[in-house]
Scaffold this active site. Structure first.
Site, PDB file in Angstrom:
ATOM      1  N   ASP A 182      -0.260   2.248 -25.153  1.00 15.53           N
ATOM      2  CA  ASP A 182      -0.247   1.385 -26.342  1.00 15.53           C
ATOM      3  C   ASP A 182       1.128   0.758 -26.529  1.00 15.53           C
ATOM      4  OD1 ASP A 182      -0.733   0.698 -29.349  1.00 15.53           O
ATOM      5  OD2 ASP A 182      -2.667   1.475 -28.675  1.00 15.53           O
ATOM      6  N   ASP A 207      -3.941  -6.788 -29.476  1.00 17.04           N
ATOM      7  CA  ASP A 207      -3.679  -6.505 -30.883  1.00 17.04           C
ATOM      8  C   ASP A 207      -3.192  -7.758 -31.611  1.00 17.04           C
ATOM      9  OD1 ASP A 207      -3.461  -4.928 -33.127  1.00 17.04           O
ATOM     10  OD2 ASP A 207      -2.161  -3.424 -32.212  1.00 17.04           O
ATOM     11  N   ASP A 235      -7.690   1.427 -37.916  1.00 16.17           N
ATOM     12  CA  ASP A 235      -6.561   2.328 -37.668  1.00 16.17           C
ATOM     13  C   ASP A 235      -6.788   3.661 -38.355  1.00 16.17           C
ATOM     14  OD1 ASP A 235      -5.141   0.747 -36.045  1.00 16.17           O
ATOM     15  OD2 ASP A 235      -3.556   0.237 -37.461  1.00 16.17           O
TER      16      ASP A 235
HETATM   17  C1  DGJ Z   1      -2.170  -1.512 -34.646  1.00 14.82           C
HETATM   18  C2  DGJ Z   1      -3.314  -0.898 -33.897  1.00 14.82           C
HETATM   19  O1  DGJ Z   1      -4.476  -0.936 -34.642  1.00 14.82           O
HETATM   20  C3  DGJ Z   1      -2.929   0.504 -33.470  1.00 14.82           C
HETATM   21  O2  DGJ Z   1      -4.003   1.137 -32.850  1.00 14.82           O
HETATM   22  C4  DGJ Z   1      -1.742   0.397 -32.558  1.00 14.82           C
HETATM   23  O3  DGJ Z   1      -2.114  -0.274 -31.389  1.00 14.82           O
HETATM   24  C5  DGJ Z   1      -0.614  -0.307 -33.257  1.00 14.82           C
HETATM   25  N1  DGJ Z   1      -1.028  -1.568 -33.808  1.00 14.82           N
HETATM   26  C6  DGJ Z   1       0.534  -0.538 -32.331  1.00 14.82           C
HETATM   27  O4  DGJ Z   1       1.526  -1.251 -32.896  1.00 14.82           O
END
Ligand code: DGJ
Length: 794
Positions: free
Chosen positions: A377, A489, A557
């Site tokens: 990630d 993202d 999240d």
């Molecule tokens: C937001 C995402 O939803 C998370 O899963 C992660 O990837 C973070 N950003 C990383 O900055």
């Protein structure tokens, strides 16, 4: 499937009919949308009657004093001719007025779907869908409006969109142009929307329709976590499995506008399309000969596609129509209808604080437990040790990854795991090499300081150079390090929404989204083997536009399973389980501080595309066994979880949620029984299975799962001869190595009796504990596996 006779269009799917007619003045009058009707059904009983001239009406034409547009069910409407409801189109016409009156010219019916230029859309073969294109015109302005209806017979979905063309020498300015407008008589409808924000996406809300306009929209620049573009209208008495439900959604990832209006004569107007907020699009005089004009820029504007469905089998019937449609006519790539790999993602394990060793250790542990893909990630490039720097740069952070990405990918592949990588390509930090080289690429209002979100700015995707930069950099990495999966993202809302690259600033929001689609298309269409999971701080861009590129989306999240019960439940009304990323994380959860059993974390995440997102190093030996068994179980039933028929159980008590998935032949099913907060002395629980074959005989068995000793704290004194400190070393150590088995129930019964309700064993309630007691407490849950006996024996 599409018929036209006596000025009536009859659109039919397997289970629905949609009829409308051309009136004597050329307007399109809606007649019926609902359960399938044989085409020889006389139309007269369905027509809206015009027996009396209604009060305070503006009459369209002096020859008929009962023809008043305000009181008609219309497929489209204009401005200035007596319809005072929410208009689907607000346009400054070439003659400089707002008056627009589009009437029927001609139509054609073709097999298949006509591509929309620059926008994603549904797709189907010539056998799967037919398209009706109706051409209308406004006489005094020489302007043409086309309405498109695509009928997906088997999927029970009809899609709609519009395009408008200016054939006049003077310009025409569109301020609002919906993809669809439909008026239907009211049936005590409830308006149901899916709303929220970060870590609380898609919570279902409903209100009864009342006079006036109710709006479900977004102005953040994306489809948003505030209001998903999809919404439902359900009759007053509709339940999960009975009653009339209509569903609407938009194949679009930008600002959307959905509205329902109840008129003073009890007609419901439904609209869906691009949000008119800050929208203005001028169509210049055009000769329609250049390439640009065909669907493009100067003379014609095309809306995104809206999708509609109807079911008389309640919310579940409607959801299943949407689920099948999305799996078969929205999702593309090699991953269409394919089982998705189980993921380990390092984000919640380490956030920005990792190095190669930590990553490889995590991957190794995950591999041992049966995980199939490792996802790296945020934090692998530039100076990205926190969220203040690095976005926009693509150079690997060699402090964290001295061997670079290629080396890491090789090592992961060598472990026989797939390798996935996170990107956030639409953003830029001021502290980045890119910003220092190209500050003008970030969105900025002239003479004003740009507003920050998560310490970052948004790149101007209306600028072709920015798009090229992203495509070149992302593809170089994808190809060099043989990446199997991408998490794309997008972590802030848009502000300073202007660009020097658009002709007029009212185009900005739409041009941005077209720019995004252009980038996704150029990167991923030539690489269909890459599994793309889009993400926007979780589910801030969970929409059909993104699903045309990314077969799955990171749902939220929030990985707390109790919150996920609400979030995944909400999303499931509109989108199938195959599209929802769902991970097991550490408890107490970082989002809520709630402490939940690892079994429940899995039981919820299993109703989606399963992953794990925690530091596996801290799992005790019994927890590791538990996770290994979870993964084995999920692999065995993955196809059913991801692609089976999903049914929400009726909510029979505030603290219970029940979900079911059943394979297409009703041979295998899994039901989840979830308890949120327990109450003292819980009543008898009855599990009503759904979707089974009433005539088939089934076995039902609880999935074996562990109950950890720490759940009982000081209560262990009731079963031990000595009294132990509940927080002491002995119990903490014991908890790492021993666990109790949760109660297993095992039955044989016909589908009919299971669907009428299986009486479950008692829950633990303070007076007794034995191996037949269900230990739910707060946040407990169980999965029940249902298998048809005849099938197993064959
Ligand atoms: C937001 C995402 O939803 C998370 O899963 C992660 O990837 C973070 N950003 C990383 O900055």
């Amino acid at each position: 499937m599409i018929n036209f006779s006596n000025n009536i269009f009859k659109l039919s799917t397997d289970k629905t009919s949609y009829w409308f007619q051309i009136t004597k003045f050329g307007h399109l009058e809606h007649i019926y949308y609902g359960a399938y009707l044989p085409e020889d059904q006389p139309v007269e009983p369905l027509l809206h009657k015009r027996a009396a001239e209604l009060g305070s009406c503006v009459i369209y034409d002096a020859s008929d004093d009962k023809y008043c547009l305000d009181n008609m069910c219309l497929e489209w409407s204009g401005i200035g001719k007596g319809d005072y409801r929410n208009t689907p189109a607000e346009i400054i016409m070439p003659d400089g007025t707002y008056t627009a009156d589009f009437v029927y010219d001609e139509h054609k019916i073709t097999d298949g779907f006509d591509i929309i230029r620059d926008l994603p859309s549904s797709y189907g073969s010539k056998e799967e869908c037919k398209t009706l294109e109706i051409t209308m015109h406004d006489e005094s302005n020489d302007a043409g409006l086309n309405l498109y209806y695509t009928v997906y017979e088997k999927a029970n979905v009809i899609t709609r969109r519009a395009s408008i063309a200016n054939r006049n020498k003077s310009p025409m300015t569109i301020r609002k142009l919906m993809s669809m407008n439909m008026d239907i008589p009211n049936d005590g409808y409830r308006f149901i929307t899916f709303d929220g924000g970060w870590i609380k996406e898609a919570n279902k809300h409903e209100r009864k329709l009342s006079y006036g306009i109710q709006v479900n929209s977004s102005t953040t620049g994306s489809s948003s976590n505030r209001h998903n573009p999809g919404f439902l209208l359900a009759s007053e008495s509709a339940t999960e499995s009975t009653g009339n439900v209509y569903g609407f959604n938009l194949v679009y990832s930008g600002n959307h506008y959905g509205a329902v209006e109840l008129s003073n004569h009890d007609l419901v107007r439904i609209q869906l399309g691009i949000n008119p907020y800050c929208f203005e699009w001028t169509l210049e005089d055009c000769d329609f000969k250049c390439d640009e004009c065909i669907g493009g820029d100067c003379g014609r504007f095309e809306t995104p596609e809206a999708i509609m469905s109807y079911s008389d089998e309640g919310f579940n019937g409607l959801s299943q129509n949407f689920h099948n449609f999305i799996n078969n006519h929205i999702v593309r790539s090699d991953w269409k209808n394919k089982e998705r790999p189980i993921v380990i993602n390092n984000w919640e394990a380490y956030f920005f604080n990792f190095n190669t060793e930590k990553l490889l250790n995590l991957a190794k542990r995950a591999k041992k437990l049966g995980v199939e893909m490792f996802v790296l990630d945020d934090g692998w490039f530039g100076k990205r040790d926190n969220d203040k720097a690095g976005l926009g740069d693509y150079n690997v952070n060699t402090k964290k990854l001295p061997g670079g990405l290629i080396d890491l990918a090789k090592k992961i592949h060598k472990m026989d795991m797939k390798f996935g990588l996170w990107f956030e390509p639409e953003m830029i930090n001021e502290d980045s090499k890119l910003y220092r080289a190209h500050p003008e690429w970030a969105l900025k209002t002239p003479e004003k300081k740009s507003a920050l979100g998560r310490n970052q700015l948004v790149l101007d995707l209306c600028n072709p150079d920015v798009r090229d930069y992203i495509v070149e950099n992302v593809t170089e990495i994808l190809d060099s390090a043989s990446i199997d999966y991408v998490k794309w993202d997008y972590n802030r809302h848009i502000s300073d929404a202007c660009s020097p690259c658009v002709k007029e600033q009212g185009r900005f929001f739409h041009e941005y989204i077209k720019g995004l689609y252009d980038i996704l298309d150029r990167i991923f269409t030539p690489r269909p083997h890459i599994l793309l999971e889009s993400c926007s701080s979780g589910g801030n861009r969970f929409d059909l536009g993104m699903l045309c590129y990314s077969p799955q989306i990171w749902t939220s999240d929030d990985t707390d399973p109790i919150e996920r019960l609400r979030i995944q439940n909400g999303i499931s009304y509109l989108y199938p389980l195959s599209t929802m990323g769902a991970h097991v994380s550490e408890a107490p959860h970082v989002q809520t501080l709630r402490d939940t059993p690892i079994a429940t974390r899995f039981n919820v995440a299993a109703f989606g595309c399963l992953g794990y997102e925690l530091d596996l190093k801290f799992l005790s030996s019994v927890e590791q066994k538990e996770v290994k068994e979870q993964i084995e179980f999920y692999k065995q039933y993955r196809k059913v979880f991801q692609y089976g028929r999903f049914l929400r159980g009726e909510q029979f008590k505030d603290n219970k949620v029940v979900w079911h998935v059943v394979d297409k032949d009703s041979k295998t099913g899994i039901s989840g029984f979830f308890q949120t907060l327990t109450t003292a002395s819980e009543g008898f629980d009855r599990l009503r299975f759904m979707g089974l074959d009433p005539e088939k005989k089934y076995t039902v068995k609880t999935r074996p799962q562990r109950v950890f000793i720490k759940r009982f704290g000081g209560l262990v004194k009731h079963i031990l001869p000595v009294s132990l400190d509940p927080g002491g070393l002995i119990l903490r150590e014991a908890n790492k190595h021993y666990s109790m088995n949760d109660c297993i129930e095992d039955y044989t019964a016909y589908g009919k009796s299971l669907m009428s309700g299986l009486m479950l064993n008692n829950q633990f309630e303070g007076t007794n504990y034995n191996e037949n007691t269900r230990l739910l407490g707060d946040y407990g849950s169980n999965l029940y596996i249902v298998d048809a006996i005849d099938y197993k024996n064959k």
